[in-house]
Scaffold this active site. Structure first.
Site, PDB file in Angstrom:
ATOM      1  CG  HIS A 132      -1.912   0.945   1.427  1.00  0.00           C
ATOM      2  ND1 HIS A 132      -1.691   2.233   1.861  1.00  0.00           N
ATOM      3  CD2 HIS A 132      -3.253   0.849   1.228  1.00  0.00           C
ATOM      4  CE1 HIS A 132      -2.840   2.888   1.922  1.00  0.00           C
ATOM      5  NE2 HIS A 132      -3.813   2.064   1.535  1.00  0.00           N
ATOM      6  CG  ASP A 210       0.516  -2.498   6.194  1.00  0.00           C
ATOM      7  OD1 ASP A 210      -0.403  -2.513   7.040  1.00  0.00           O
ATOM      8  OD2 ASP A 210       0.446  -1.877   5.120  1.00  0.00           O
ATOM      9  CD  GLN A 213      -7.108  -4.212   4.267  1.00  0.00           C
ATOM     10  OE1 GLN A 213      -8.090  -4.826   4.668  1.00  0.00           O
ATOM     11  NE2 GLN A 213      -7.168  -2.964   3.842  1.00  0.00           N
ATOM     12  CE  LYS A 236      -7.140   0.207   6.482  1.00  0.00           C
ATOM     13  NZ  LYS A 236      -7.943   0.606   5.321  1.00  0.00           N
ATOM     14  CB  CYS A 374      -3.521   3.311  -1.428  1.00  0.00           C
ATOM     15  SG  CYS A 374      -4.578   4.683  -0.996  1.00  0.00           S
TER      16      CYS A 374
HETATM   17  C1  LIG Z   1      -2.506  -2.837   3.462  1.00  0.00           C
HETATM   18  C2  LIG Z   1      -2.773  -1.473   4.015  1.00  0.00           C
HETATM   19  N1  LIG Z   1      -1.797  -0.814   4.647  1.00  0.00           N
HETATM   20  C3  LIG Z   1      -1.979   0.399   5.174  1.00  0.00           C
HETATM   21  C4  LIG Z   1      -3.185   1.043   5.066  1.00  0.00           C
HETATM   22  C5  LIG Z   1      -3.352   2.396   5.660  1.00  0.00           C
HETATM   23  O1  LIG Z   1      -4.275   2.394   6.701  1.00  0.00           O
HETATM   24  P1  LIG Z   1      -4.751   3.762   7.355  1.00  0.00           P
HETATM   25  O2  LIG Z   1      -5.225   4.635   6.229  1.00  0.00           O
HETATM   26  O3  LIG Z   1      -5.823   3.367   8.298  1.00  0.00           O
HETATM   27  O4  LIG Z   1      -3.556   4.343   8.049  1.00  0.00           O
HETATM   28  C6  LIG Z   1      -4.234   0.414   4.397  1.00  0.00           C
HETATM   29  C7  LIG Z   1      -5.532   1.099   4.199  1.00  0.00           C
HETATM   30  O5  LIG Z   1      -6.303   0.773   3.331  1.00  0.00           O
HETATM   31  C8  LIG Z   1      -4.017  -0.872   3.857  1.00  0.00           C
HETATM   32  O6  LIG Z   1      -4.991  -1.524   3.212  1.00  0.00           O
END
Ligand SMILES: Cc1ncc(COP(=O)(O)O)c(C=O)c1O
Length: 417
Positions: A132, A210, A213, A236, A374
């Site tokens: 992402h 990370d 998800q 999430k 993203c």
């Molecule tokens: C795999 C992954 N990493 C990081 C993020 C970023 O999360 P946040 O916008 O809640 O900081 C997302 C958000 O969609 C994501 O899907």
């Protein structure tokens, strides 16, 4: 192995859980709402809404500052949420839990604080092609500041698995940090992060997972994963927006400089210099999101009452059901693996732009997401600009997925005419 299959646990009446989510009981454009945008953010159950309301109605005050009753209660609630988060991911101590705004801020914190201290020109930051933007851009900024270089472990075409046959080629002694997503938000791939962290550890490479998800979708144990850092977002996983967790191994956090300066994080301030508290408090400058932490704690309790193992199995069932059903449509391109996928499907219909799919689905009450998710570099690698994505949570049903398949067939007919 690049996918994860989980053993079965006793069944649950999933549809009864929908009553916990008041927002689901509504019509959109005259149709019952089908909420399939859970990878972007999940809905919030009554216990989380109640915890937020109770906090503001009964306990609201600033933390760590006052010695009056409400401040003591707010501080106790905030620190209890930290201990709960530690238990949720099996951290060794609550001191390994830094509250952040979300996964993005957690990754930025590591890039700025750890990165500034340890990176030198020529060092390599290893990522994967499925990351992402939140797990790419902070490292780009760091590389620009330090002269470090980025490398990306490749993804194998539309199936989207990491090409582990090339891991040795990429995971070398020049690598200082390996940052990898647990579950891809656009492919639904579940990466073997414990194995990846073990390989990195052998070379002395620091690891960051990370878990944006995965945290609300499956059991997480940072000691089993063997990672140095792990980041996730409350919103999430049934919690409020604006709160997240960065886990860091205690000795690493302790050795890192502060991320931001301000109140709460200091021991003593002089006009020209200051000293800081120990981790995690030295990373939490200013008034934190106290109600967010309270809501996140309620979300963790709620998820664990259901059972994250169960949620993971249910996700995999919904993901597999949707993938099988949608693959029966002619003129559809599906991304991600057929088996062992998380609870989401990304797809493209021939000659229909993803945004058109999402717009027409919305008219039928179905909330999808269309775009690059993203994941722009990954989209370019797959040779597409965008995909449409349906992402599920435990309150979704196979009947809703049936409705999605019908709607997609209608959309194909409409655009063919
Ligand atoms: C795999 C992954 N990493 C990081 C993020 C970023 O999360 P946040 O916008 O809640 O900081 C997302 C958000 O969609 C994501 O899907």
């Amino acid at each position: 192995m690049n996918t994860t299959t989980l053993p079965a646990t006793p069944a649950l009446d999933w549809s009864s859980l929908r009553a916990d989510f008041p927002i689901l009981d509504q019509k959109v454009h005259g149709q019952p709402l089908i909420y399939f945008d859970n990878a972007a953010t999940t809905q919030k159950p009554h216990p989380v809404l109640d915890a937020l309301r109770h906090y503001y109605e009964c306990d609201n005050a600033n933390v760590h500052r006052g010695i009056h009753e409400l401040s003591n209660r707010a501080t106790a609630a905030f620190e209890a949420a930290r201990a709960r988060a530690a238990a949720f991911i099996n951290a060794r101590s609550a001191d390994e839990i830094v509250f952040t705004r979300g996964a993005t801020e957690g990754i930025n914190l590591v890039a700025q604080s750890w990165g500034a201290k340890y990176l030198r020109p020529g060092d390599v930051l290893l990522l994967t092609e499925m990351e992402h933007h939140s797990n790419i851009v902070p490292w780009q900024l760091l590389a620009q500041r330090t002269g470090a270089r980025l490398a990306f472990l490749p993804v194998t075409g539309d199936i989207g698995l990491l090409d582990l046959s090339r891991l040795d080629e990429f995971l070398t002694r020049e690598v200082k940090l390996f940052a990898v997503t647990h579950i891809s938000n656009s492919l639904g791939v579940i990466n073997p992060v414990a194995e990846l962290c073990a390989r990195a550890r052998k070379l002395g490479v620091t690891t960051l997972v990370d878990a944006a998800q995965s945290a609300g979708h499956r059991p997480l144990d940072v000691q089993d994963l063997g990672c140095d850092f792990l980041a996730f977002s409350g919103h999430k996983m049934c919690g409020p927006t604006g709160i997240g967790v960065l886990y860091g191994r205690q000795e690493i956090l302790e050795a890192m400089p502060p991320y931001q300066g301000g109140g709460e994080m200091i021991l003593n301030v002089e006009f020209h210099q200051s000293t800081w508290k120990h981790a995690p408090h030295k990373f939490e400058a200013g008034t934190p999101d106290i109600s967010g932490a309270v809501g996140l704690r309620a979300a963790m309790d709620y998820l664990d009452r259901i059972g994250r193992q169960r949620i993971a199995e249910h996700d995999q069932q919904l993901g597999a059901y949707a993938f099988a059903l949608l693959s029966r449509l002619k003129g559809i391109r599906l991304f991600g693996p057929r088996v062992g996928r998380a609870g989401l499907v990304s797809f493209l219909l021939d000659d229909v732009h993803a945004h058109d799919v999402v717009t027409v689905a919305d008219q039928r009450g179905i909330a999808l997401r269309g775009g690059h998710h993203c994941n722009q570099p990954l989209m370019r690698k797959l040779g597409v600009q965008s995909t449409a994505r349906a992402s599920f949570y435990f309150y979704n049903t196979t009947a809703e997925i049936d409705r999605l398949a019908e709607a997609l067939a209608e959309i194909q007919k409409f655009f063919a005419a």
